[in-house]
Scaffold this motif. Structure first.
Motif, PDB file in Angstrom:
ATOM      1  N   THR A   1     -30.020   2.252  -5.596  1.00 21.77           N
ATOM      2  CA  THR A   1     -28.617   1.910  -5.852  1.00 21.77           C
ATOM      3  C   THR A   1     -27.942   2.927  -6.756  1.00 21.77           C
ATOM      4  N   TYR A   2     -28.588   3.213  -7.875  1.00 20.39           N
ATOM      5  CA  TYR A   2     -27.930   4.028  -8.897  1.00 20.39           C
ATOM      6  C   TYR A   2     -28.049   5.528  -8.666  1.00 20.39           C
ATOM      7  N   ILE A   3     -28.891   5.929  -7.720  1.00 16.42           N
ATOM      8  CA  ILE A   3     -29.029   7.370  -7.452  1.00 16.42           C
ATOM      9  C   ILE A   3     -28.618   7.689  -6.026  1.00 16.42           C
ATOM     10  N   PHE A   4     -29.412   7.239  -5.047  1.00 15.49           N
ATOM     11  CA  PHE A   4     -29.214   7.668  -3.667  1.00 15.49           C
ATOM     12  C   PHE A   4     -27.936   7.097  -3.042  1.00 15.49           C
ATOM     13  N   ILE A   5     -27.696   5.816  -3.205  1.00 14.80           N
ATOM     14  CA  ILE A   5     -26.489   5.216  -2.618  1.00 14.80           C
ATOM     15  C   ILE A   5     -25.235   5.798  -3.255  1.00 14.80           C
ATOM     16  N   SER A   6     -25.269   5.981  -4.573  1.00 16.93           N
ATOM     17  CA  SER A   6     -24.110   6.574  -5.261  1.00 16.93           C
ATOM     18  C   SER A   6     -23.829   7.977  -4.755  1.00 16.93           C
ATOM     19  N   ILE A   7     -24.894   8.764  -4.579  1.00 17.22           N
ATOM     20  CA  ILE A   7     -24.737  10.131  -4.064  1.00 17.22           C
ATOM     21  C   ILE A   7     -24.161  10.107  -2.652  1.00 17.22           C
ATOM     22  N   CYS A   8     -24.667   9.201  -1.823  1.00 17.61           N
ATOM     23  CA  CYS A   8     -24.175   9.099  -0.441  1.00 17.61           C
ATOM     24  C   CYS A   8     -22.700   8.691  -0.411  1.00 17.61           C
ATOM     25  N   MET A   9     -22.327   7.763  -1.257  1.00 15.66           N
ATOM     26  CA  MET A   9     -20.930   7.317  -1.287  1.00 15.66           C
ATOM     27  C   MET A   9     -19.992   8.446  -1.705  1.00 15.66           C
ATOM     28  N   VAL A  10     -20.388   9.201  -2.734  1.00 17.26           N
ATOM     29  CA  VAL A  10     -19.569  10.337  -3.178  1.00 17.26           C
ATOM     30  C   VAL A  10     -19.523  11.410  -2.105  1.00 17.26           C
ATOM     31  N   ARG A  11     -20.659  11.647  -1.460  1.00 21.78           N
ATOM     32  CA  ARG A  11     -20.719  12.688  -0.419  1.00 21.78           C
ATOM     33  C   ARG A  11     -19.831  12.351   0.769  1.00 21.78           C
ATOM     34  N   ILE A  12     -19.828  11.082   1.189  1.00 23.18           N
ATOM     35  CA  ILE A  12     -18.969  10.659   2.295  1.00 23.18           C
ATOM     36  C   ILE A  12     -17.505  10.804   1.919  1.00 23.18           C
ATOM     37  N   CYS A  13     -17.176  10.415   0.692  1.00 26.10           N
ATOM     38  CA  CYS A  13     -15.790  10.458   0.241  1.00 26.10           C
ATOM     39  C   CYS A  13     -15.288  11.888   0.057  1.00 26.10           C
ATOM     40  N   SER A  14     -16.120  12.754  -0.493  1.00 29.53           N
ATOM     41  CA  SER A  14     -15.676  14.093  -0.878  1.00 29.53           C
ATOM     42  C   SER A  14     -15.734  15.110   0.241  1.00 29.53           C
ATOM     43  N   GLY A  15     -16.594  14.875   1.229  1.00 29.01           N
ATOM     44  CA  GLY A  15     -16.801  15.902   2.244  1.00 29.01           C
ATOM     45  C   GLY A  15     -17.846  16.897   1.776  1.00 29.01           C
ATOM     46  N   LYS A  16     -17.729  18.137   2.202  1.00 26.92           N
ATOM     47  CA  LYS A  16     -18.712  19.168   1.865  1.00 26.92           C
ATOM     48  C   LYS A  16     -18.418  19.756   0.493  1.00 26.92           C
ATOM     49  N   ILE A  17     -19.300  19.470  -0.483  1.00 25.76           N
ATOM     50  CA  ILE A  17     -19.174  20.043  -1.822  1.00 25.76           C
ATOM     51  C   ILE A  17     -20.543  20.507  -2.295  1.00 25.76           C
ATOM     52  N   ASP A  18     -20.554  21.361  -3.317  1.00 26.41           N
ATOM     53  CA  ASP A  18     -21.835  21.856  -3.827  1.00 26.41           C
ATOM     54  C   ASP A  18     -22.495  20.811  -4.726  1.00 26.41           C
ATOM     55  N   LYS A  19     -23.739  21.090  -5.146  1.00 25.25           N
ATOM     56  CA  LYS A  19     -24.523  20.124  -5.919  1.00 25.25           C
ATOM     57  C   LYS A  19     -23.870  19.805  -7.264  1.00 25.25           C
ATOM     58  N   ARG A  20     -23.313  20.836  -7.889  1.00 26.79           N
ATOM     59  CA  ARG A  20     -22.700  20.621  -9.207  1.00 26.79           C
ATOM     60  C   ARG A  20     -21.539  19.639  -9.116  1.00 26.79           C
ATOM     61  N   ASN A  21     -20.670  19.836  -8.148  1.00 30.00           N
ATOM     62  CA  ASN A  21     -19.529  18.935  -7.989  1.00 30.00           C
ATOM     63  C   ASN A  21     -19.963  17.553  -7.502  1.00 30.00           C
ATOM     64  N   LEU A  22     -21.084  17.502  -6.750  1.00 30.32           N
ATOM     65  CA  LEU A  22     -21.606  16.215  -6.297  1.00 30.32           C
ATOM     66  C   LEU A  22     -22.082  15.385  -7.489  1.00 30.32           C
ATOM     67  N   ILE A  23     -22.812  16.032  -8.396  1.00 29.86           N
ATOM     68  CA  ILE A  23     -23.280  15.331  -9.605  1.00 29.86           C
ATOM     69  C   ILE A  23     -22.083  14.912 -10.461  1.00 29.86           C
ATOM     70  N   LYS A  24     -21.114  15.794 -10.575  1.00 31.16           N
ATOM     71  CA  LYS A  24     -19.901  15.469 -11.325  1.00 31.16           C
ATOM     72  C   LYS A  24     -19.210  14.252 -10.716  1.00 31.16           C
ATOM     73  N   GLY A  25     -19.167  14.198  -9.373  1.00 36.18           N
ATOM     74  CA  GLY A  25     -18.544  13.072  -8.688  1.00 36.18           C
ATOM     75  C   GLY A  25     -19.253  11.759  -8.980  1.00 36.18           C
ATOM     76  N   VAL A  26     -20.604  11.790  -9.026  1.00 36.80           N
ATOM     77  CA  VAL A  26     -21.369  10.572  -9.319  1.00 36.80           C
ATOM     78  C   VAL A  26     -21.080  10.099 -10.742  1.00 36.80           C
ATOM     79  N   VAL A  27     -21.052  11.042 -11.691  1.00 29.19           N
ATOM     80  CA  VAL A  27     -20.758  10.686 -13.086  1.00 29.19           C
ATOM     81  C   VAL A  27     -19.360  10.064 -13.201  1.00 29.19           C
ATOM     82  N   VAL A  28     -18.394  10.678 -12.535  1.00 29.49           N
ATOM     83  CA  VAL A  28     -17.026  10.150 -12.562  1.00 29.49           C
ATOM     84  C   VAL A  28     -16.964   8.782 -11.892  1.00 29.49           C
ATOM     85  N   LEU A  29     -17.735   8.616 -10.806  1.00 30.02           N
ATOM     86  CA  LEU A  29     -17.795   7.327 -10.104  1.00 30.02           C
ATOM     87  C   LEU A  29     -18.224   6.213 -11.053  1.00 30.02           C
ATOM     88  N   TYR A  30     -19.281   6.453 -11.841  1.00 30.27           N
ATOM     89  CA  TYR A  30     -19.755   5.426 -12.774  1.00 30.27           C
ATOM     90  C   TYR A  30     -18.775   5.219 -13.917  1.00 30.27           C
TER      91      TYR A  30
END
Length: 255
Positions: free
Chosen positions: A51-80
């Motif tokens: 829930t707190y790692i993989f699903i969050s990453i998938c949700m941000v990835r679907i929402c954001s489209g193609k982004i690099d790892k740094r922005n993906l992690i940033k997106g998860v932090v902002v999501l929480y």
């Protein structure tokens, strides 16, 4: 709730996600919530990790489209961060305000009233977003008269404030026009010289754009007319709008 959080995430991080992406991402979160409720209790720790790692990453990835790892992690932090802020505000609203108490004790306990208010809210949001879209689009619409290789033709333009494309050699702003909107008797690369400039956009971190120089363009926006001699036009081999509302993105810097 997932949809509200993802809308805030999209605005805060500037993902430019479509409603389809936001709904798909929120649907994933909702489906996973159902899964969490039915899994055996002895694997709850594994479920929490998902829930707190993989699903969050998938949700941000679907929402954001193609982004690099740094922005993906940033997106998860902002999501929480957004989730905690919204959850805290809702808790304070429901338990410490008269309106929240009425919502909890009156509206939510009447299922028919809750459904009616939810549908009404959705309809109002859709109507409001469409009115906003139409208002913004009308302000950005224009007609563009292009003179190229001694041929003058008109296209439907859209003044793009997000277009900051500049020719690095000539130091001039570059607008973008669909190749299909240029008359067939104008031969690009033969009668009209082409040169390449680097550019970046969503889905393309780096690329080369074909650019031509028009003898003149006139931009008509209501009573306002702007004439730009020797204007640079980037050539798009793809449609600029899915519904054909415009054929040219006018660089706002030339206005």
């Amino acid at each position: 709730m997932d949809t509200i959080v993802l809308v805030c995430l999209n605005k805060f991080c500037g993902y430019a996600a479509t409603w389809l992406r936001i709904l798909l991402s929120s649907t994933l979160g909702a489906l996973w919530s159902v899964v969490v409720l039915v899994v055996p209790r002895d694997i709850i720790p594994i479920v929490h990790i998902c829930t707190y790692i993989f699903i969050s990453i998938c949700m941000v990835r679907i929402c954001s489209g193609k982004i690099d790892k740094r922005n993906l992690i940033k997106g998860v932090v902002v999501l929480y961060a957004i989730t905690f802020v919204i959850a805290g505000c809702l808790y304070m609203f429901i338990y410490y305000t008269p309106v929240g108490y009425s919502l909890k004790e009156v509206i939510l306990k009447d299922s028919k009233l809750t459904i009616f208010l939810a549908i009404t809210l959705v309809i109002l949001v859709i109507i409001g977003s469409q009115i906003k879209r139409i208002t913004v689009y009308e302000k950005s619409q224009c007609q563009v008269e292009v003179t190229l290789d001694n041929v003058t033709f008109r296209v439907k333009g859209y003044i793009d404030t997000g277009n900051i494309l500049i020719d690095p050699i000539l130091k001039k702003p570059v607008s973008v026009i669909e190749a299909d909107s240029i008359p067939l008797n104008i031969q690009l690369g033969v009668n009209v010289k082409l040169h390449l400039i680097p550019y970046s956009s969503l889905g393309c971190e780096s690329g080369l754009l074909e650019v031509i120089t028009a003898e003149n363009i006139c931009i008509y926006q209501g009573k306002k007319v702007v004439e730009v001699p020797m204007a640079l036009l980037g050539i798009s081999r793809h449609r600029l709008s899915s519904d054909g509302e415009f054929n040219m993105l006018v660089n706002s810097n030339i206005l």
